[in-house]
Structure formats: structure tokens, C-alpha cells
Design an enzyme around this catalytic site. Sequence first.
Site, PDB file in Angstrom:
ATOM      1  N   ASP A  54      34.291  31.268  48.180  1.00 26.29           N
ATOM      2  CA  ASP A  54      34.045  31.953  46.905  1.00 26.29           C
ATOM      3  C   ASP A  54      34.260  33.461  47.001  1.00 26.29           C
ATOM      4  O   ASP A  54      33.467  34.251  46.489  1.00 26.29           O
ATOM      5  CB  ASP A  54      32.630  31.658  46.392  1.00 26.29           C
TER       6      ASP A  54
ATOM      7  N   SER B  89      28.115  38.434  39.390  1.00 28.90           N
ATOM      8  CA  SER B  89      28.927  37.792  40.425  1.00 28.90           C
ATOM      9  C   SER B  89      30.045  38.709  40.911  1.00 28.90           C
ATOM     10  O   SER B  89      30.775  39.293  40.111  1.00 28.90           O
ATOM     11  CB  SER B  89      29.537  36.496  39.885  1.00 28.90           C
TER      12      SER B  89
ATOM     13  N   HIS C  74      35.182  32.562  41.965  1.00 31.02           N
ATOM     14  CA  HIS C  74      34.916  31.925  40.676  1.00 31.02           C
ATOM     15  C   HIS C  74      35.035  32.895  39.503  1.00 31.02           C
ATOM     16  O   HIS C  74      35.175  32.458  38.358  1.00 31.02           O
ATOM     17  CB  HIS C  74      33.544  31.237  40.682  1.00 31.02           C
TER      18      HIS C  74
END
Length: 563
Positions: free
Chosen positions: A177, A256, A146
Site C-alpha cells: 500500500d 491516508s 490505495h
Amino acid sequence: MTDKHRCRAAGHDHTKTAQTFSAYGVNPDARDDLGRTPLRAKGRAHKNCGVVAPALLDSPQSGRRVSKLDHWPGAKHVEFDLKRLLSSIFLAAFVAQAAPPEQSVIQIVVFTQQPDWDEPWNSTRVNRSSGTGFVIDGKRIMTNAHVVTWAKQIQVRRYQDSRPFLANVAFIGHDCDLAILEVEETGFFDSLEPLALGELPEVRSTVVTYGYPAGGEQISYTSGVVSRIELQTYTHPGNRRFLAVQTDAAINQGNSGGPVIQDGKVVGVSFQGIPRLENTGFFIPPPIIYHFLKDVEDGAYDGFPQAGIRMTPLQNRAQRNYLGMPPNFEGARIDALFSESAKEHLRKDDVLLQVGDYPVAQDGSILYEGNQLHAGLAFSLAQSGEKVPVTLWRDRQEIKLELPVHVNTEDAAAGNLYELPRYYVYAGMVFTPLTKNYLSTFGQNWAATTDTKILYELFYRRKSDPENTRTETVMLASTLAHPVNANMRIRGRVMVDEINGVRIDRLEDVIRAFDEADQPYHTIKFTGNYGFETVDHDEADTANQSILRTYGIVKDRHLWNLF
């Protein structure tokens, strides 16, 4: 706290180590020419304090003499192999000291542009976002999918280095992901050591997250405890549940893709949190990372497979007796088969006793590395196309077989898609597949405001009524105003059933139904109680190009193979 006290807290007793040296005739308090005791100079260094255990001493159990220590201290003639070993130990210690993990943690800046799912020929404005990655073997960078999805440009920066370098996506796994980046300039990786991957951390153990969260430009470190390990829905795909680790370490926007470190090794990749919950973050654990890396070894990413079954608990003793199961047998009942592989090899009402090495409990769970998890995990750990050994209870007997597992793409529309949207425009009518991305254009609270028939069609019909499930449900998304469609009452947000008598099973059927029509009027029939609409055939053909020019639509269609 002294080295000795710190080491005892970790379960390492220096007194016993000294006694062992004494047993070999070595004075543990003696000093050599460099002022070292034999505890510091010989043997294997203990990981907590650097004190050396006597594993390398000559021992009656080992039957091997590493060096003569009976004339310590003052020994000047140490065997060559021990010298070389000590040199390696000190060199490794120096390298470890010179290259802490943050040296290999990468700041990622991404410029993205997403499609407009309401007007699928358009795109949104360009946005700037940031994330984190880390160096892995092969001069590559691992991060979250992402972080780099819809990227127009990716810039990466080294630790305490302001120079931006351009990077490209080499592999991306939207289901798990994860993504791997390559940097165009090979010098980017000079002096950067790849971070080693570890194993699944234990609950209650401590981890440290590394990343570049929003609110600053410098790297950030947060320590936390592993609080839970279970299957979680991955937000990026939206309809996949994989193994995830929960921690109270802060995982904020920008973290992230950053590594989660324990004992100097990567035990996870930070990837998501839960809104409105404090001190709750999740990271992707090593089993998922290893699976992803193995998958891309052949140069392509396939994804995580599924068994294509639905299980229900089998805790009712009467039901177990009805199936003729012995009292000591566990297992859960298979009550639905979805994939072609499952339909070929399994039967409804089979009892799943074991998957691979994992016995299945009555509630459908397995014990995976000390954690009670859903048995579906055991199937997803295989690579797509592999055969998973299973043990079943069928017809009052135990049988064994191998179940081929494959990636499921049939429910792709129910998750988040990361391809440009499919669409077709004719006579101002905009047709597009029913997808979760399209429903998101209904507003932030779309799940509560959308017609329940539409929600059922997208999320539930495939499993509850597979015989009547369409390959791809098509929506009349909107109608672009023009005299040819001015009198249409139904303007959009309805499901299409038929066009000119042709059942619409996918978007290509819409195009075929209009192209092959030989009647003076086109008739579009909708599902439910919405009735139908009609447009003049010749007027629609004439107006089509004019409508496209008026609304700045370069092409009347965008098609790609969804399945």
C-alpha cells in the site's frame, strides 16, 4: 517551563555542563561581546533546549584543541573552523525554522474509475477522492497505493497553495500500500525540502500525523501515542500481513498517505483504521518504507517475498524430545511447504531455529527491535530473489542453509486485484475467474451468503488440497438473455468444471474448448451437484456477434497474464 527545567526533564543537566566549563577554566556566567555565555556560544547544541554541551571544548580525552577559551570573555580571535561550525549550526537552525514539516506535506485530489466486476466490460462512474502525500528525495511524492489506484487524473497541491499540478504514478506497491508520484512540472518542487526518514518508533512514544482529512481544505495535525507494533492485515491487498504501528492519533479519510512525524523525521505513512473502533489508527513503519524504496531502485517494483512455509508452535515437551532437541533449544516446527523454493531446500517437520539474525521462539515468534512478532517478518524483510540464512534442526542435528525467497503470486485471486478483470463472452454466457473482487459483487455481506464450496475453492483449497487446485477457477458469472440460451436453467454464479470434455484450469481453457469443438452441441459441466447445460454449436456461433452488439460489448474477451 524554562529551558533549564525543560532540558532537565529530558535528562540534560545544565549544572553539570556548567561545572565542566569551569573545569577548563571557563566562567560559565561570563559574557562575550555579543552577550553570549560559553554555554550558548560553544559546543554542540542540545536537541531539547538549544544549550550547548562542551563536546567541542579542548579536552584531555580528545587530545584535540578546538579553540582557546582561557581568555574568555571578550575573545575576538576565534579559530576559523569553529566559526564555520557555528555558522553551519545557525544556518541549519534558520532553515529548520523556515521549513517546518507541513511545507512538504502535499494534498492529493484523485479522479478514479473502477471496473464493474459483475459486468467486466463496463466501468463505474468517475469518482473524486482525496488523500495526502509528502516530498521525498529525488523530487518525488510518497503516498498510499490505495489513494491513487484506478486513477484517471491525479492533482497535487502544495501547502497553502491553491494551484493544482498534474502528477503521475511512477511506482506502486499494492501489497504494501505504498506509491511514488512524479509531477510533470518540475517547478512544483521549488523550495520544497524532502522529509527525512527515521526509524521504527518505540511503543509509548509520541507521534504527530499530518494530513488533509475529509471535512476541510486545510492541513490537520493530530498527536498520539504509539500503542502497539505488530503484523496487521493490510486492507488494500486484503491477503497480506506486514509490520504496522497502531496509534491513538486520528487517522481519518483523507489522512491516508500523510507522514507520521517524530523528532522531525518520518516514522510512518498513515494508511488505515478499524471500523467501529475509536482512537485506533495504523501507519506503515520505516522498515516497510525502506524496503519499498530499495525495491524500486532498479526501475521496477517486485514486491515483498514469502518463505512459502507454514509453521506450528513446538511447545509440547514430548514432541521436542521425540525430535531429539536439546532442552535449551527453542524453535517452531515447519508443517507445510508451499513454494518451490521451500520444497527444494526444506523438509516437513524441520524445526526453524533462526532466521537471519533472529532466533525463533517455540511459538514461532521473533524479537524484532523489542517487539515480539511472527517469524514470517524476517523473511519478508529480504528483497525478492535474495537468500535468507536459516538455522534448522533436522535429523537430530543443527544445520544451516540459505533459503531463496520470492514474491508469491499464486494466491493473487484471493486478494484484491488492481488490473482490469479477465472475461470471455460466448453465446451470452459470461465467464470470469473466481476472485475476491468478483465475490464482492454478491453484496456487502458476501462472505456469509456465498456458497461455502466457492469460498473453500478460493481461500482454502490451495493449502489444504494443492494437488487438485486449479491454476484459476472459472465462474459462469451470468448469462445475457437471448433465444440461444433461453432454456438454460443454470444462469450464473457457479464454478465451471469441464466444457466439451476439457478440464477448465484457467480462462484460456474455456476459449480453447469452444473453439476446438467439433460436436453439434456444446456441453458445459459445473462443479458439485449443479449438473450441466447444453447449447447448439452453430446457433451459438451465429448469435454471438448479435449478443455483443445488443449489450454494447466492444470485445468478447479481455485477457492478461495473472500468473
